[in-house]
Scaffold this motif. Structure first.
Motif, PDB file in Angstrom:
ATOM      1  N   UNK A  48      -1.851  -4.845  -9.039  1.00 54.63           N
ATOM      2  CA  UNK A  48      -0.941  -5.967  -8.796  1.00 54.63           C
ATOM      3  C   UNK A  48       0.372  -5.781  -9.549  1.00 54.63           C
ATOM      4  N   UNK A  49       0.329  -5.222 -10.742  1.00 52.30           N
ATOM      5  CA  UNK A  49       1.571  -4.977 -11.485  1.00 52.30           C
ATOM      6  C   UNK A  49       2.488  -4.037 -10.704  1.00 52.30           C
ATOM      7  N   UNK A  50       1.889  -3.054 -10.040  1.00 54.96           N
ATOM      8  CA  UNK A  50       2.687  -2.146  -9.206  1.00 54.96           C
ATOM      9  C   UNK A  50       3.286  -2.915  -8.030  1.00 54.96           C
ATOM     10  N   UNK A  51       2.452  -3.725  -7.380  1.00 58.81           N
ATOM     11  CA  UNK A  51       2.930  -4.486  -6.223  1.00 58.81           C
ATOM     12  C   UNK A  51       3.970  -5.522  -6.622  1.00 58.81           C
ATOM     13  N   UNK A  52       3.772  -6.146  -7.778  1.00 61.41           N
ATOM     14  CA  UNK A  52       4.700  -7.189  -8.222  1.00 61.41           C
ATOM     15  C   UNK A  52       6.098  -6.630  -8.425  1.00 61.41           C
ATOM     16  N   UNK A  53       6.192  -5.386  -8.860  1.00 62.61           N
ATOM     17  CA  UNK A  53       7.505  -4.756  -9.042  1.00 62.61           C
ATOM     18  C   UNK A  53       8.250  -4.595  -7.720  1.00 62.61           C
ATOM     19  N   UNK A  54       7.511  -4.727  -6.610  1.00 62.59           N
ATOM     20  CA  UNK A  54       8.124  -4.620  -5.284  1.00 62.59           C
ATOM     21  C   UNK A  54       8.192  -5.974  -4.579  1.00 62.59           C
ATOM     22  N   UNK A  94       5.296   1.893  -1.621  1.00 67.35           N
ATOM     23  CA  UNK A  94       6.686   2.335  -1.379  1.00 67.35           C
ATOM     24  C   UNK A  94       6.927   2.687   0.078  1.00 67.35           C
ATOM     25  N   UNK A  95       5.910   3.296   0.704  1.00 71.40           N
ATOM     26  CA  UNK A  95       6.037   3.612   2.126  1.00 71.40           C
ATOM     27  C   UNK A  95       6.108   2.335   2.966  1.00 71.40           C
ATOM     28  N   UNK A  96       5.327   1.326   2.594  1.00 72.96           N
ATOM     29  CA  UNK A  96       5.362   0.051   3.320  1.00 72.96           C
ATOM     30  C   UNK A  96       6.736  -0.591   3.226  1.00 72.96           C
ATOM     31  N   UNK A 104       4.266  -7.933  14.359  1.00 72.39           N
ATOM     32  CA  UNK A 104       5.134  -7.074  13.568  1.00 72.39           C
ATOM     33  C   UNK A 104       4.842  -7.094  12.091  1.00 72.39           C
ATOM     34  N   UNK A 105       4.025  -8.014  11.628  1.00 69.97           N
ATOM     35  CA  UNK A 105       3.649  -8.048  10.214  1.00 69.97           C
ATOM     36  C   UNK A 105       2.920  -6.755   9.840  1.00 69.97           C
ATOM     37  N   UNK A 106       3.234  -6.229   8.652  1.00 70.95           N
ATOM     38  CA  UNK A 106       2.592  -5.006   8.179  1.00 70.95           C
ATOM     39  C   UNK A 106       1.353  -5.357   7.352  1.00 70.95           C
ATOM     40  N   UNK A 107       0.277  -4.607   7.578  1.00 74.43           N
ATOM     41  CA  UNK A 107      -0.989  -4.853   6.895  1.00 74.43           C
ATOM     42  C   UNK A 107      -1.485  -3.556   6.273  1.00 74.43           C
ATOM     43  N   UNK A 108      -1.839  -3.611   4.989  1.00 80.00           N
ATOM     44  CA  UNK A 108      -2.488  -2.487   4.316  1.00 80.00           C
ATOM     45  C   UNK A 108      -3.851  -2.974   3.839  1.00 80.00           C
ATOM     46  N   UNK A 122     -15.205  -1.384  -6.815  1.00 80.41           N
ATOM     47  CA  UNK A 122     -14.595  -0.063  -6.765  1.00 80.41           C
ATOM     48  C   UNK A 122     -13.186  -0.114  -7.341  1.00 80.41           C
ATOM     49  N   UNK A 123     -12.608   1.046  -7.540  1.00 79.04           N
ATOM     50  CA  UNK A 123     -11.231   1.126  -8.029  1.00 79.04           C
ATOM     51  C   UNK A 123     -10.415   1.982  -7.072  1.00 79.04           C
ATOM     52  N   UNK A 124      -9.088   1.885  -7.193  1.00 76.96           N
ATOM     53  CA  UNK A 124      -8.168   2.625  -6.344  1.00 76.96           C
ATOM     54  C   UNK A 124      -7.226   3.426  -7.233  1.00 76.96           C
ATOM     55  N   UNK A 125      -6.969   4.654  -6.848  1.00 78.16           N
ATOM     56  CA  UNK A 125      -6.032   5.480  -7.597  1.00 78.16           C
ATOM     57  C   UNK A 125      -4.656   4.821  -7.614  1.00 78.16           C
ATOM     58  N   UNK A 126      -4.133   4.589  -8.799  1.00 80.21           N
ATOM     59  CA  UNK A 126      -2.893   3.816  -8.934  1.00 80.21           C
ATOM     60  C   UNK A 126      -1.680   4.563  -8.388  1.00 80.21           C
ATOM     61  N   UNK A 127      -1.648   5.862  -8.564  1.00 79.42           N
ATOM     62  CA  UNK A 127      -0.525   6.641  -8.040  1.00 79.42           C
ATOM     63  C   UNK A 127      -0.527   6.624  -6.511  1.00 79.42           C
ATOM     64  N   UNK A 128      -1.712   6.765  -5.930  1.00 80.18           N
ATOM     65  CA  UNK A 128      -1.815   6.721  -4.470  1.00 80.18           C
ATOM     66  C   UNK A 128      -1.417   5.344  -3.945  1.00 80.18           C
TER      67      UNK A 128
END
Length: 391
Positions: free
Chosen positions: A285-291, A386-388, A333-337, A374-380
């Motif tokens: 979330x900290x990564x997402x919040x920066x965006x 950023x691509x979104x 048109x909404x983007x979903x990840x 589970x966890x997710x690789x933070x760099x990935x």
């Protein structure tokens, strides 16, 4: 959308053996079977039908890209429920039905229509009902209902309530139901209050509708039961045609006084959910919040906020779960990840997104434990965010 249980855990538990014993005793004696409302046999709707409003079989394009096809075929198919024999073809065999069943009975304890003519419960697939749909219980008879009735299946799953109950019903009301014709919606008690609330909204939108509640221990004779179904490659590929989904969203937004908008970016959290907990959610979330992403969690008491936030979002990031059923309220048109553990990937929301015009992508994290934490690789994750933003 619960955890995956092994075949051993499915078979060697007290519920399974109790069900087998019941079938070997009560299930073999017609008088006891009727007394305890135990109907392990199933009958397909086409065979039970007394009237056919619609029955069409057709080749339905999946509209998957090459990468999406590979993702579904190679990763999701083993986890998708009731997966058929689709192997990546550009179309899938589909069948959509709307039939009526005369002099039926609605069984509150299993949430199914029983066809007395066949002494069986109506289900898409004929054969034997499992322990979720064949239970021995003495039911209380209710006063018969005249006219056409539609039984909303008992569910505590938000996604199923939206896409397996409400969207097909709206499609029927828009295309096949005469305006103003009486129709009784029958609900059973559920922890999912929004299903009963949605019936009230539909009553406001469609003259002639009314709702009654069938107790869990109730048995309701009806003059005519309406059956609606849609079959495709597997149980994850629901009806989800764009017009009824958008119409349902319009009904919800109108009820709550919400206007669709844009500009918001949602990090959709599962909060303290036991199933599919994102172990490193805070770091992600900290990564997402920066965006510019805001964190939002769905609760039983904030449904209006769910409709508002999804209606006004440009981008939505979330872990697979029933709460993503709120994609029904997104603008085209909404983007979903969607984020998955490595050992539990499903094609549910890819299918929904394709059907209602959303731009879908996925990210697979590490393996989940029994509860799919589970966890997710933070760099990935950062790279994908950023691509979104950039596309």
């Amino acid at each position: 959308m619960a955890r995956v249980k092994s075949g051993f855990r499915k078979r060697f538990n007290i519920r399974y053996w109790r069900w087998l014993a019941t079938g070997a005793t009560i299930g073999r004696i017609p008088l006891l079977r009727r007394h305890f409302s135990f109907y392990p046999r199933t009958v397909q709707p086409a065979k039970a039908a007394s009237g056919v409003l619609e029955d069409r079989s057709f080749d339905l394009p999946t509209s998957f890209s090459e990468a999406e096809t590979a993702f579904v075929r190679d990763r999701c198919w083993s986890y998708d429920t009731l997966a058929g024999d689709w192997r990546g073809e550009p179309t899938v065999k589909a069948r959509q039905m709307a039939v009526t069943i005369r002099d039926a009975q609605l069984l509150g304890h299993v949430g199914l229509i029983m066809d007395p003519a066949h002494q069986a419960v109506v289900m898409t697939h004929s054969g034997t009902a499992n322990w979720n749909f064949a239970k021995a219980r003495t039911l209380r008879g209710q006063a018969p209902l005249r006219g056409r009735c539609h039984f909303l299946a008992r569910t505590d799953n938000y996604y199923h309530a939206l896409f397996h109950d409400l969207v097909p019903l709206v499609d029927y009301l828009e295309r096949l139901h005469s305006r103003g014709m009486p129709l009784t919606l029958v609900c059973t008690p559920s922890r999912l209050a929004i299903l009963r609330q949605a019936c009230t909204m539909l009553e406001e939108a469609y003259p002639g509708l009314n709702t009654v509640e069938l107790p869990e221990d109730g048995r309701l004779p009806v003059e005519e039961a309406l059956w609606l179904s849609f079959e495709a490659g597997n149980a994850e590929w629901n009806f989800a045609a764009a017009p009824p989904v958008h119409r349902l969203a319009e009904i919800f937004r109108g009820h709550y006084g919400i206007q669709p908008g844009n500009g918001r970016r949602l990090f959709f959290s599962r909060g303290n959910s036991k199933i599919r907990r994102l172990v490193n959610e805070e770091a992600l979330f900290e990564i997402a919040k920066d965006h510019g992403f805001e964190r939002f969690e769905a609760r039983a008491d904030n449904h209006a906020d769910q409709v508002r936030n999804f209606s006004q979002a440009d981008i939505i990031i979330g872990v697979h779960g029933a709460g993503l059923g709120n994609l029904a309220f997104c603008r085209p048109g909404t983007k979903v990840l969607e984020i998955f553990p490595e050992n539990f990937t499903k094609s549910t929301y890819l299918w929904v997104s394709k059907r209602i015009g959303l731009h879908y992508d996925w990210l697979v994290g590490g393996p989940g434990d029994y509860d799919q934490a589970f966890s997710v690789d933070e760099a990935a994750f950062a790279k994908r965010v950023e691509a979104l933003i950039g596309t």
